[in-house]
Enzyme design. Structure first.
Site, mmCIF file in Angstrom:
data_model
loop_
_atom_site.group_PDB
_atom_site.id
_atom_site.type_symbol
_atom_site.label_atom_id
_atom_site.label_comp_id
_atom_site.label_asym_id
_atom_site.label_seq_id
_atom_site.Cartn_x
_atom_site.Cartn_y
_atom_site.Cartn_z
ATOM 1 N N GLY A 96 0.757 -1.025 0.183
ATOM 2 C CA GLY A 96 0.053 -0.009 0.222
ATOM 3 C C GLY A 96 0.802 1.716 -0.017
ATOM 4 N N ASN A 113 -6.021 20.462 -3.948
ATOM 5 C CA ASN A 113 -4.334 20.225 -4.195
ATOM 6 C C ASN A 113 -3.817 18.713 -4.985
ATOM 7 O OD1 ASN A 113 -4.155 22.925 -3.244
ATOM 8 N ND2 ASN A 113 -3.479 22.014 -1.491
ATOM 9 N N TYR A 148 -6.331 8.598 -0.465
ATOM 10 C CA TYR A 148 -6.085 6.825 0.650
ATOM 11 C C TYR A 148 -7.037 6.701 1.313
ATOM 12 C CZ TYR A 148 -3.480 4.195 4.315
ATOM 13 O OH TYR A 148 -2.193 3.204 5.043
HETATM 14 N N1 LIG Z 1 1.996 2.346 8.876
HETATM 15 C C1 LIG Z 1 0.970 2.325 9.902
HETATM 16 O O1 LIG Z 1 0.702 2.969 10.567
HETATM 17 C C2 LIG Z 1 -0.337 2.352 8.905
HETATM 18 C C3 LIG Z 1 -1.447 2.213 9.480
HETATM 19 C C4 LIG Z 1 -2.915 1.970 8.591
HETATM 20 C C5 LIG Z 1 -2.649 1.187 7.557
HETATM 21 N N2 LIG Z 1 -1.283 0.910 7.093
HETATM 22 C C6 LIG Z 1 -1.267 0.090 5.930
HETATM 23 O O2 LIG Z 1 -0.635 -1.289 6.097
HETATM 24 C C7 LIG Z 1 0.213 -1.547 4.320
HETATM 25 C C8 LIG Z 1 1.618 -1.303 4.886
HETATM 26 O O3 LIG Z 1 2.042 -0.470 5.495
HETATM 27 P P1 LIG Z 1 3.467 0.195 6.000
HETATM 28 O O4 LIG Z 1 3.699 0.536 6.868
HETATM 29 O O5 LIG Z 1 4.015 -1.439 6.166
HETATM 30 O O6 LIG Z 1 4.718 0.691 4.626
HETATM 31 P P2 LIG Z 1 5.913 0.705 3.402
HETATM 32 O O7 LIG Z 1 5.494 2.091 2.587
HETATM 33 O O8 LIG Z 1 6.635 0.408 4.883
HETATM 34 O O9 LIG Z 1 5.740 -0.711 2.761
HETATM 35 C C9 LIG Z 1 4.836 -0.649 1.961
HETATM 36 C C10 LIG Z 1 5.610 -1.658 1.404
HETATM 37 O O10 LIG Z 1 4.526 -2.017 -0.058
HETATM 38 C C11 LIG Z 1 5.410 -1.622 -0.883
HETATM 39 N N3 LIG Z 1 4.978 -1.689 -2.496
HETATM 40 C C12 LIG Z 1 4.411 -0.277 -3.009
HETATM 41 N N4 LIG Z 1 3.842 -0.170 -4.329
HETATM 42 C C13 LIG Z 1 3.518 -1.470 -4.607
HETATM 43 C C14 LIG Z 1 3.048 -1.803 -5.949
HETATM 44 N N5 LIG Z 1 2.887 -1.455 -6.686
HETATM 45 N N6 LIG Z 1 3.693 -3.779 -5.656
HETATM 46 C C15 LIG Z 1 4.194 -4.553 -4.805
HETATM 47 N N7 LIG Z 1 4.687 -3.781 -3.523
HETATM 48 C C16 LIG Z 1 4.875 -2.598 -3.722
HETATM 49 C C17 LIG Z 1 6.414 -0.997 -1.188
HETATM 50 O O11 LIG Z 1 7.680 -1.208 -1.722
HETATM 51 C C18 LIG Z 1 6.680 -1.274 0.572
HETATM 52 O O12 LIG Z 1 7.576 -2.525 0.144
HETATM 53 C C19 LIG Z 1 0.133 -0.727 3.762
HETATM 54 O O13 LIG Z 1 -1.416 -0.883 2.998
HETATM 55 C C20 LIG Z 1 -0.784 0.641 4.807
HETATM 56 O O14 LIG Z 1 -1.937 1.222 3.980
HETATM 57 C C21 LIG Z 1 -0.475 0.951 7.083
#
Ligand SMILES: NC(=O)c1ccc[n+]([C@@H]2O[C@H](COP(=O)([O-])OP(=O)(O)OC[C@H]3O[C@@H](n4cnc5c(N)ncnc54)[C@H](O)[C@@H]3O)[C@@H](O)[C@H]2O)c1
Length: 464
Positions: A308, A317, A371
């Site tokens: 994600g 914007n 998002y």
């Molecule tokens: N960190 C938080 O607090 C939080 C809160 C709510 C939801 N989330 C969700 O949890 C999930 C993981 O988040 P995170 O914090 O580990 O983010 P992160 O950015 O550290 O990791 C996301 C990973 O997804 C990969 N990715 C992105 N686009 C891609 C694509 N087109 N194909 C394949 N891989 C792809 C990235 O390369 C990355 O390794 C996401 O879906 C995010 O929206 C995170």
């Protein structure tokens, strides 16, 4: 990512300052440790009159060898004896005993007056729960209750549990489990998860258990043994933690991420004996490539849609390409891949689809129209796909709140601190907390969970 406030709060001076200024005081949460019992500490069990789930609950407590106590309740004692659970006597005048979990079978509550049974059970022991403790209320799915007044009373349980989650502090989590008629035997994976430290950052949630085949002979220490899983976005952050936890539970994990992340992907896969699939999940043939990657591993059992991105801008914007990119990666790719796998024998019987939503998709957020639309769409994906699935395949989602990752470390300080503290745990969650919840949905024992969205947010005030 470090939480300096939490470190400060544990120091002698920090404790003094926090107490005197009335600041939040985060408790260090218990987390899963290999080899530890499901629950460490006593369980107090109670039941409303004429409850129907006490046998199933007692069976689980017996299976996990819980040190279980109960007051003077003949029906409950009989239900426990029937399944061989040794109930130790508890006198509610005893103010010394401490409990790690308070578990209440509320399925017998049939009208508003009988809700008093909640008060009668919990009030005398409200100060006797240990830190990182659990309050678990188990009821009948309101839609399947025997009368309108019973449905109303069962629905009312939610307010009780959510308030207790906000009141008890000390890292105590409170949950409500609704069990469909005939789904008693599907309760075990949920009770084990909620009683254990695996659910450390899950609180104020309502989980629905439905009737499904019950898997035989589960090795609870390796519930995913022999399974093949794909985790998208597995090279770092939450995805990396998911890959580790699924592998710990016995799965072969195919770690998927975009080609520029190849080096990190190889590191993660190397650490867990998994394999690598460098692939952009938005590629038109992503479903086909995922199926092919699992073909020589017995086919695919579990897919976790974790990849994600955020591209935050206020709507005024926001460039159209930022909208398109976020919706495509976070939502449309999940739909395309699921459609391919489900229509082309790409997921084995008893397969698991687990999606990652966000509390932003529940509450909305400034600067996140793209998002939030994608993450609310993930909830829709789960809700509307669940009833169409066959062969024991399930779909569920987690909705993380503030999780300590690179993504949240990049948020400006004041907003980050607010996000971190505005929840019942007064702290951010860890990637492993999300991963444990996903492993619970992925478990062979969780066929009775379909269409659930569980927040991993420490009972965040956002969207509550
Ligand atoms: N960190 C938080 O607090 C939080 C809160 C709510 C939801 N989330 C969700 O949890 C999930 C993981 O988040 P995170 O914090 O580990 O983010 P992160 O950015 O550290 O990791 C996301 C990973 O997804 C990969 N990715 C992105 N686009 C891609 C694509 N087109 N194909 C394949 N891989 C792809 C990235 O390369 C990355 O390794 C996401 O879906 C995010 O929206 C995170």
């Amino acid at each position: 990512m470090s939480d300096q406030y939490q470190t400060f709060a544990k120091s002698p001076i920090g404790k003094f300052v926090i107490k005197n200024l009335g600041l939040p005081s985060p408790t260090a949460l218990d987390r899963f440790e290999a080899g530890a019992p499901v629950i460490q500490g006593a369980v107090l069990l109670g039941a409303a009159v004429n409850s129907t789930l006490s046998g199933a609950i007692s069976q689980v407590l017996s299976n996990i060898h819980a040190d279980t106590y109960a007051g003077n309740n003949a029906q409950l004692q009989q239900a426990a004896a029937d399944v061989g659970l040794n109930l130790r006597a508890f006198n509610s005048g005893d103010k010394e005993s401490k409990f790690k979990a308070l578990v209440f079978d509320a399925s017998g509550i049939e009208n508003a007056d009988q809700l008093k049974d909640l008060y009668n059970f919990f009030n005398p022991v409200a100060r006797q729960i240990l830190s990182s403790g659990r309050v678990i209320v188990i009821g009948t799915t309101p839609e399947t209750a025997g009368s309108v007044s019973a449905a109303i009373a069962q629905r009312a349980l939610e307010g009780f549990v959510k308030s207790v989650g906000k009141e008890f502090k000390k890292g105590v989590a409170a949950e409500l489990v609704y069990v469909d008629q005939g789904a008693e035997a599907n309760l075990e994976s949920t009770l084990r998860f909620l009683l254990s430290p695996r659910s450390a950052y899950v609180s104020g949630q309502v989980i629905r258990v439905s009737k499904a085949d019950v898997a035989k002979e589960i090795d609870w220490s390796k519930p995913l043994a022999g399974k093949t899983a794909v985790v998208t976005g597995a090279s770092r952050g939450i995805g990396e933690a998911i890959a580790h936890v699924l592998a710990r539970d016995g799965a072969h994990v195919i770690c998927l991420d975009i080609p520029p992340q190849q080096a990190d992907l190889e590191r993660v896969a190397g650490e867990i004996g998994g394999s690598v699939l460098a692939l952009d999940i938005t590629a038109a043939d992503a479903g086909e490539k995922i199926k092919a990657a699992a073909a020589n591993k017995g086919g695919l059992d579990i897919i976790v849609h974790n990849a994600g991105v955020t591209r935050d801008k206020t709507l005024a914007n926001m460039k159209p390409e930022l909208w398109d990119m976020v919706v495509n990666i976070n939502l449309a790719s999940n739909e395309r891949v699921n459609d391919y796998l489900l229509n082309n024998d790409g997921l084995n019987a008893n397969g698991r689809i687990v999606c990652v939503s966000s509390i932003s998709g529940i509450a909305g957020n400034l600067g996140q129209t793209n998002y939030a639309v994608s993450k609310a769409g993930v909830i829709g994906l789960v809700k509307f796909t669940a009833p169409t699935l066959k062969n024991g395949i399930t779909i569920n989602a987690v909705a993380p709140g503030f999780i300590e990752t690179q993504m949240t470390a990049a948020i400006p300080f004041a907003i980050r601190e607010a996000g971190r503290r505005m929840n019942s745990m007064s702290q951010g969650g860890l990637p492993v907390d999300v991963a444990e919840t996903i492993a619970y949905f992925a478990s062979t024992a969780s066929t009775g969970l379909n269409g659930n969205v569980v927040r991993v947010c420490g009972q965040s005030l956002l969207g509550a």
